[in-house]
Write an enzyme that holds these catalytic residues in place. Structure first.
Site, short mmCIF file in Angstrom:
data_model
loop_
_atom_site.label_atom_id
_atom_site.label_comp_id
_atom_site.label_asym_id
_atom_site.label_seq_id
_atom_site.Cartn_x
_atom_site.Cartn_y
_atom_site.Cartn_z
N GLY A 41 0.77 -1.24 0.00
CA GLY A 41 0.00 0.00 0.00
C GLY A 41 0.80 1.29 0.00
O GLY A 41 0.38 2.29 -0.55
N ASP A 95 0.43 3.76 4.22
CA ASP A 95 -0.66 4.29 3.40
C ASP A 95 -1.74 4.89 4.28
O ASP A 95 -2.24 5.97 4.02
CB ASP A 95 -1.23 3.21 2.46
CG ASP A 95 -1.62 1.92 3.18
OD1 ASP A 95 -1.41 1.80 4.42
OD2 ASP A 95 -2.15 1.02 2.51
N ASP A 98 -5.19 3.30 10.64
CA ASP A 98 -6.62 3.14 10.87
C ASP A 98 -6.84 2.78 12.35
O ASP A 98 -6.88 3.67 13.20
CB ASP A 98 -7.14 2.07 9.91
CG ASP A 98 -8.64 1.91 9.94
OD1 ASP A 98 -9.33 2.92 10.14
OD2 ASP A 98 -9.13 0.79 9.75
N VAL A 148 -11.67 3.84 1.65
CA VAL A 148 -11.13 4.60 0.52
C VAL A 148 -10.15 3.77 -0.30
O VAL A 148 -9.56 2.81 0.20
CB VAL A 148 -10.43 5.90 0.99
CG1 VAL A 148 -11.42 6.85 1.65
CG2 VAL A 148 -9.28 5.59 1.94
P1 IMP Z 1 -4.73 -0.67 10.85
O1 IMP Z 1 -6.18 -0.94 11.14
O2 IMP Z 1 -4.33 0.70 11.31
O3 IMP Z 1 -3.87 -1.77 11.40
O4 IMP Z 1 -4.56 -0.67 9.25
C1 IMP Z 1 -4.40 -1.88 8.60
C2 IMP Z 1 -4.38 -1.80 7.11
O5 IMP Z 1 -5.73 -1.88 6.66
C3 IMP Z 1 -3.84 -0.57 6.41
O6 IMP Z 1 -2.44 -0.55 6.29
C4 IMP Z 1 -4.47 -0.75 5.04
O7 IMP Z 1 -3.70 -1.65 4.26
C5 IMP Z 1 -5.80 -1.37 5.37
N1 IMP Z 1 -6.88 -0.36 5.32
C6 IMP Z 1 -7.45 0.28 6.35
N2 IMP Z 1 -8.41 1.13 5.93
C7 IMP Z 1 -8.42 1.03 4.58
C8 IMP Z 1 -9.20 1.69 3.54
O8 IMP Z 1 -10.07 2.55 3.77
N3 IMP Z 1 -8.92 1.30 2.27
C9 IMP Z 1 -7.97 0.37 1.95
N4 IMP Z 1 -7.23 -0.25 2.88
C10 IMP Z 1 -7.45 0.07 4.18
MG MG Z 2 -1.31 -1.36 4.46
#
Ligand code: IMP
Ligand code: MG
Length: 173
Positions: A41, A95, A98, A148
């Site tokens: 990403g 990227d 979240d 997104v």
């Molecule tokens: P985390 O929840 O912060 O651990 O994020 C985990 C991963 O989920 C991110 O690095 C992205 O690869 C994926 N991700 C989270 N939200 C989105 C989104 O809105 N679109 C696409 N990928 C997402």
């Molecule tokens: Mg990612």
């Protein structure tokens, strides 16, 4: 089209990346940075950001895999860095931050390898979904609680190559 609406145009994204690249260059002036990208990403963001920076940079990549729901926080390194980061000024490039579970895991893991410093830069920050606190040092955009795609972010591995950030409607995907 599964695209519901454009959140940030290609012009807005590029302009913001230039600003953040300048901000990072100023902060690390006189030093050399190791940019670490999280596959896949962050690849598009990392290359654009690196070109917007005026200080010397090295780049390396790692890949992670998450078992089941990423909200369970089950993350491991599937492809490790090529080189050690000992005594490096490390900038982890994401990227999106979240829930924060991935970023926290990576920051902790990399911090254990004795870098000189470690900071994180993310293209997108969705703080409303944060489960664990993450010290985000640099970010381009804060986004609302919608899925997104574009600028590296995918839906089922598609749409990473869009130059803009768009809200996705999976029902139309
Ligand atoms: P985390 O929840 O912060 O651990 O994020 C985990 C991963 O989920 C991110 O690095 C992205 O690869 C994926 N991700 C989270 N939200 C989105 C989104 O809105 N679109 C696409 N990928 C997402
Ligand atoms: Mg990612």
């Amino acid at each position: 089209m599964p695209i519901e609406r454009v959140l940030f145009t290609e012009e807005q994204v590029n302009a913001r990346i230039k600003e953040v690249g300048a901000e990072i260059s100023a902060k690390f002036q006189g030093r050399e940075l190791k940019l670490i990208g999280v596959l896949k990403g962050s690849v598009f963001f990392l290359t654009a950001l690196a070109r917007a920076m005026e200080i010397p940079v090295k780049i390396d990549f790692l890949a992670i895999s998450s078992f089941g729901q990423s909200t369970a926080g089950m993350v491991r390194i599937a492809k490790d860095l090529d080189d050690p980061i000992q005594d490096d000024d490390v900038l982890l490039i994401e990227d999106i931050v979240d829930t924060g579970l991935t970023a926290r895991y990576l920051l902790q893991t990399l911090a254990g390898r004795s870098p000189r410093s470690i900071a994180i830069c993310t293209l997108l920050d969705r703080t409303v979904r944060r489960i664990v606190p993450v010290p985000v040092d640099f970010r381009c955009f804060e986004i609302p609680d919608r899925f997104v795609v574009g600028c590296g972010l995918d839906y089922k591995q598609l749409y990473r190559n869009l130059g803009y950030i768009a809200v996705m409607n999976p029902d139309r995907g």
